[in-house]
Write a protein that holds these residues in place. Structure first.
Motif, mmCIF file in Angstrom:
data_model
loop_
_atom_site.group_PDB
_atom_site.id
_atom_site.type_symbol
_atom_site.label_atom_id
_atom_site.label_comp_id
_atom_site.label_asym_id
_atom_site.label_seq_id
_atom_site.Cartn_x
_atom_site.Cartn_y
_atom_site.Cartn_z
ATOM 1 N N SER A 150 0.832 -1.202 0.000
ATOM 2 C CA SER A 150 0.000 0.000 0.000
ATOM 3 C C SER A 150 0.866 1.251 0.000
ATOM 4 C CB SER A 150 -0.926 0.021 1.224
ATOM 5 O OG SER A 150 -0.177 0.216 2.414
ATOM 6 N N ASN A 151 0.291 2.350 -0.454
ATOM 7 C CA ASN A 151 0.981 3.639 -0.419
ATOM 8 C C ASN A 151 1.274 4.058 1.015
ATOM 9 O OD1 ASN A 151 0.995 4.208 -3.271
ATOM 10 N ND2 ASN A 151 -1.197 4.571 -3.120
ATOM 11 N N THR A 152 0.352 3.748 1.928
ATOM 12 C CA THR A 152 0.531 4.122 3.325
ATOM 13 C C THR A 152 1.726 3.417 3.937
ATOM 14 O OG1 THR A 152 -1.872 4.400 3.517
ATOM 15 C CG2 THR A 152 -0.628 4.328 5.568
ATOM 16 N N VAL A 177 4.986 -0.048 -4.871
ATOM 17 C CA VAL A 177 3.688 -0.406 -4.309
ATOM 18 C C VAL A 177 2.996 -1.395 -5.242
ATOM 19 C CG1 VAL A 177 1.429 0.423 -3.558
ATOM 20 C CG2 VAL A 177 3.476 1.823 -3.151
ATOM 21 N N PRO A 236 -0.092 -4.002 -4.591
ATOM 22 C CA PRO A 236 -1.077 -4.627 -3.698
ATOM 23 C C PRO A 236 -1.129 -6.142 -3.863
ATOM 24 C CG PRO A 236 -1.992 -2.660 -4.695
ATOM 25 C CD PRO A 236 -0.686 -2.930 -5.399
ATOM 26 N N SER A 293 -3.252 -4.768 2.721
ATOM 27 C CA SER A 293 -3.933 -4.993 1.441
ATOM 28 C C SER A 293 -4.446 -6.427 1.423
ATOM 29 C CB SER A 293 -2.956 -4.758 0.278
ATOM 30 O OG SER A 293 -3.539 -5.090 -0.955
ATOM 31 N N GLY A 302 -5.818 0.122 3.795
ATOM 32 C CA GLY A 302 -4.864 0.404 2.729
ATOM 33 C C GLY A 302 -5.415 1.156 1.538
ATOM 34 N N ASN A 303 -5.040 0.693 0.340
ATOM 35 C CA ASN A 303 -5.494 1.325 -0.894
ATOM 36 C C ASN A 303 -6.953 1.005 -1.219
ATOM 37 O OD1 ASN A 303 -2.859 2.106 -1.047
ATOM 38 N ND2 ASN A 303 -2.368 0.973 -2.914
ATOM 39 N N TYR A 304 -7.452 -0.115 -0.706
ATOM 40 C CA TYR A 304 -8.800 -0.553 -1.036
ATOM 41 C C TYR A 304 -9.863 0.459 -0.613
ATOM 42 C CZ TYR A 304 -7.668 -5.351 -2.458
ATOM 43 O OH TYR A 304 -7.204 -6.455 -3.128
ATOM 44 N N LYS A 339 -9.864 3.615 0.180
ATOM 45 C CA LYS A 339 -9.859 4.909 -0.504
ATOM 46 C C LYS A 339 -10.503 4.796 -1.880
ATOM 47 C CE LYS A 339 -6.812 8.655 -2.024
ATOM 48 N NZ LYS A 339 -5.398 9.126 -2.134
ATOM 49 N N LYS A 340 -10.121 3.772 -2.629
ATOM 50 C CA LYS A 340 -10.667 3.599 -3.973
ATOM 51 C C LYS A 340 -12.142 3.235 -3.920
ATOM 52 C CE LYS A 340 -10.307 3.473 -8.442
ATOM 53 N NZ LYS A 340 -10.257 4.762 -9.177
#
Length: 400
Positions: free
Chosen positions: A168-170, A190, A192, A315, A336-338, A340-341
């Motif tokens: 993830s970006n975080t 990054v 995932p 992720s 994670g990225n999930y 936000k998207k």
């Protein structure tokens, strides 16, 4: 033209996740000369002999050696690969880079490696050490001790690696901040966890087959899949939410739990404590190949994670698998990225507090999916599948 060999080298255990490892190799194989290998000891081979035969038939190179010879064999094997190619790039998945570091000293610039990091040990240790997050006293003692040792080893590996995969970006931002090294920015990629969209997809015929086979045709099915060993998986809270939704919204709600066999005792303990009726759930352990059928048979996925750093950097692959089958998913803003998207594109039911029944019930009641199952599945494939990250993965391998 230089001859470059790429190798995905994963830990010597065939009991889980091997399919997703191979998926990364498969998507890159059209562009790169890439192989997937592992080295196991004779004891593991005895236990997992059927899996060895199965994965060898899937073109996974598996070498069996006595435990006391594993380290020297690994060194000699990769030394041979290195001297027979112009350059070797190794993707290490839960494998020690020590043999590769020795070869790098002997043959500078001929071998590079990328380590993979799925989460933050420090955050996980902090979570499992808190009284409120303990499953039982002493249950995580050895696990936490192992995590502390792994965290120390990871710090040593961090700066020697030629590249680092994070999920993830975080997590990337956390490591850059923690280690305060400018050169990490271009060293961390990054990627995932992902899911394989050739194995996880929406299919109405598959849905009908599994619903009929397991007598689910008149039920609204909520599904939970995966490991529940760690308390951040929140199986207890998931059962509580099931009961709240059944009482408050869906009288015909049914809970399908696909949990690895060694964790069934944990699940049964909470099922008993929370008085879950036998006719309201099904607890199974199934092969990874069967999971997509059960996901298609379901109507709602559940994955509850608290507002904690260990979740913000994560992720979880099963979230992508839920979405791949076109499921509406009850989850949180903290993954994670999930998350936000999902929030940006209004996919799923995202909550803030997993312990607030009112918030959960109200958001489930108000949620109206803007997409069909097929549309959710397509969205997931475009955003979180292995195939969606194919070029990013290839670019990272070629970039070290």
């Amino acid at each position: 033209m230089n001859k470059i060999k790429y190798i995905y080298f994963f830990r010597g255990d065939l009991s889980s996740h091997v399919g997703i490892y191979k998926s990364w190799v498969d998507v890159a194989s059209d562009n790169l000369d890439i192989s997937i290998i592992t080295i196991i000891d004779t004891k593991t081979y005895t236990i997992q002999k059927k899996l060895v035969e199965y994965y060898r038939n899937k073109n996974i190179f598996i070498k069996v050696v006595p435990r006391y010879l594993k380290s020297i064999f690994t060194l000699l094997y990769f030394f041979y690969i290195t001297i027979t190619n112009d350059k070797v790039v190794v993707h290490l998945r839960k494998q020690s880079p020590k043999p590769l570091n020795i070869i790098k000293k002997l043959l500078p610039n001929k071998i590079k490696y990328i380590i993979e990091i799925e989460g933050d040990f420090d955050s996980e240790i902090e979570y499992l050490s808190q009284e409120k997050n303990k499953y039982k006293d002493g249950f995580y003692k050895n696990i936490v001790a192992g995590m502390k040792q792994a965290s120390h080893i990871l710090e040593q590996q961090f700066f020697k690696a030629d590249g680092i995969f994070v999920v993830s970006n975080t997590l990337k931002e956390l490591f850059i901040s923690r280690y305060d090294k400018d050169d990490l920015t271009n060293k961390i990629y990054v990627i995932p966890t992902g899911f394989d969209n050739t194995k996880f997809f929406s299919n109405e015929k598959l849905r009908n087959t599994y619903r009929k086979k397991y007598n689910l045709e008149e039920k609204f099915v909520m599904i939970f899949t995966g490991n529940i060993l760690y308390s951040w998986q929140n199986i207890k809270r998931s059962i509580e939410v099931f009961k709240s939704l059944k009482e408050g919204i869906y009288p015909n709600l049914y809970f399908l739990m696909l949990i690895r066999k060694e964790d069934h005792k944990i699940a049964q303990e909470f099922i008993s404590k929370l008085n879950l009726h036998d006719k309201d759930y099904l607890l199974l352990n199934v092969s990874h190949e069967e999971v997509n059928g059960f996901l298609n048979a379901s109507d709602l996925g559940i994955l509850l994670r608290e507002n904690n750093m260990l979740n913000k950097v994560a992720s979880p692959g099963k979230l992508g698998e839920y979405l791949s089958a076109g499921l509406n998913v009850l989850t949180t803003h903290h993954i994670g990225n999930y998350s936000k998207k999902m929030q940006e594109d209004q996919v799923g039911i995202l909550i803030d507090d997993i312990y607030d029944d009112n918030e959960i019930i109200n958001k489930v009641k108000k949620y109206n999916s803007l997409r069909t199952k097929e549309e959710i599945s397509k969205w997931a494939s475009q955003n979180f599948s292995v195939q969606a990250y194919k070029q990013a993965y290839i670019d990272a391998l070629q970039g070290v």
